[in-house]
Design a protein around this motif. Sequence first.
Motif, PDB file in Angstrom:
ATOM      1  N   VAL A 196      26.624  40.261  32.488  1.00 44.44           N
ATOM      2  CA  VAL A 196      27.829  40.483  31.692  1.00 44.44           C
ATOM      3  C   VAL A 196      27.501  41.392  30.515  1.00 44.44           C
ATOM      4  N   ASN A 197      26.327  41.210  29.925  1.00 42.66           N
ATOM      5  CA  ASN A 197      25.928  42.065  28.793  1.00 42.66           C
ATOM      6  C   ASN A 197      25.843  43.528  29.212  1.00 42.66           C
ATOM      7  N   ALA A 198      25.232  43.803  30.368  1.00 46.62           N
ATOM      8  CA  ALA A 198      25.106  45.188  30.832  1.00 46.62           C
ATOM      9  C   ALA A 198      26.477  45.795  31.095  1.00 46.62           C
ATOM     10  N   ILE A 199      27.353  45.036  31.734  1.00 45.23           N
ATOM     11  CA  ILE A 199      28.698  45.550  32.016  1.00 45.23           C
ATOM     12  C   ILE A 199      29.443  45.818  30.713  1.00 45.23           C
ATOM     13  N   ALA A 200      29.295  44.916  29.755  1.00 43.02           N
ATOM     14  CA  ALA A 200      29.961  45.095  28.461  1.00 43.02           C
ATOM     15  C   ALA A 200      29.509  46.393  27.806  1.00 43.02           C
ATOM     16  N   VAL A 201      28.216  46.609  27.750  1.00 47.51           N
ATOM     17  CA  VAL A 201      27.681  47.827  27.118  1.00 47.51           C
ATOM     18  C   VAL A 201      28.154  49.073  27.862  1.00 47.51           C
ATOM     19  N   GLU A 202      28.026  49.053  29.185  1.00 46.72           N
ATOM     20  CA  GLU A 202      28.360  50.230  29.989  1.00 46.72           C
ATOM     21  C   GLU A 202      29.859  50.529  30.025  1.00 46.72           C
ATOM     22  N   SER A 203      30.681  49.500  29.865  1.00 48.44           N
ATOM     23  CA  SER A 203      32.133  49.708  29.932  1.00 48.44           C
ATOM     24  C   SER A 203      32.776  49.878  28.554  1.00 48.44           C
ATOM     25  N   GLY A 204      32.015  49.602  27.494  1.00 49.02           N
ATOM     26  CA  GLY A 204      32.562  49.732  26.146  1.00 49.02           C
ATOM     27  C   GLY A 204      33.388  48.534  25.705  1.00 49.02           C
ATOM     28  N   ILE A 205      33.190  47.402  26.362  1.00 45.71           N
ATOM     29  CA  ILE A 205      33.915  46.180  26.013  1.00 45.71           C
ATOM     30  C   ILE A 205      32.980  45.295  25.197  1.00 45.71           C
ATOM     31  N   PRO A 206      33.440  44.748  24.072  1.00 44.36           N
ATOM     32  CA  PRO A 206      32.572  43.849  23.301  1.00 44.36           C
ATOM     33  C   PRO A 206      32.080  42.692  24.174  1.00 44.36           C
TER      34      PRO A 206
END
Length: 68
Positions: free
Chosen positions: A23-33
Amino acid sequence: MSKQKLTMAEQLKKAIRHSGKTVNAIAVESGIPQPVLHRFVKGDRDLTLTTAEKLLRYFKLELRKEDS
């Protein structure tokens, strides 16, 4: 037997689970906190349209009119 259709939220959660990414990687890559995405995945909150759009774009998904 008809298949039950998934909601957009269910489809996004499924895409997150099956992505092989944290979830952390997706958050960073997608620009979502990260806290926003984590609470969504846990079912503690819904997404804003803006955040849903970011996830749809990230996973290269699109909304389509459902055929009856």
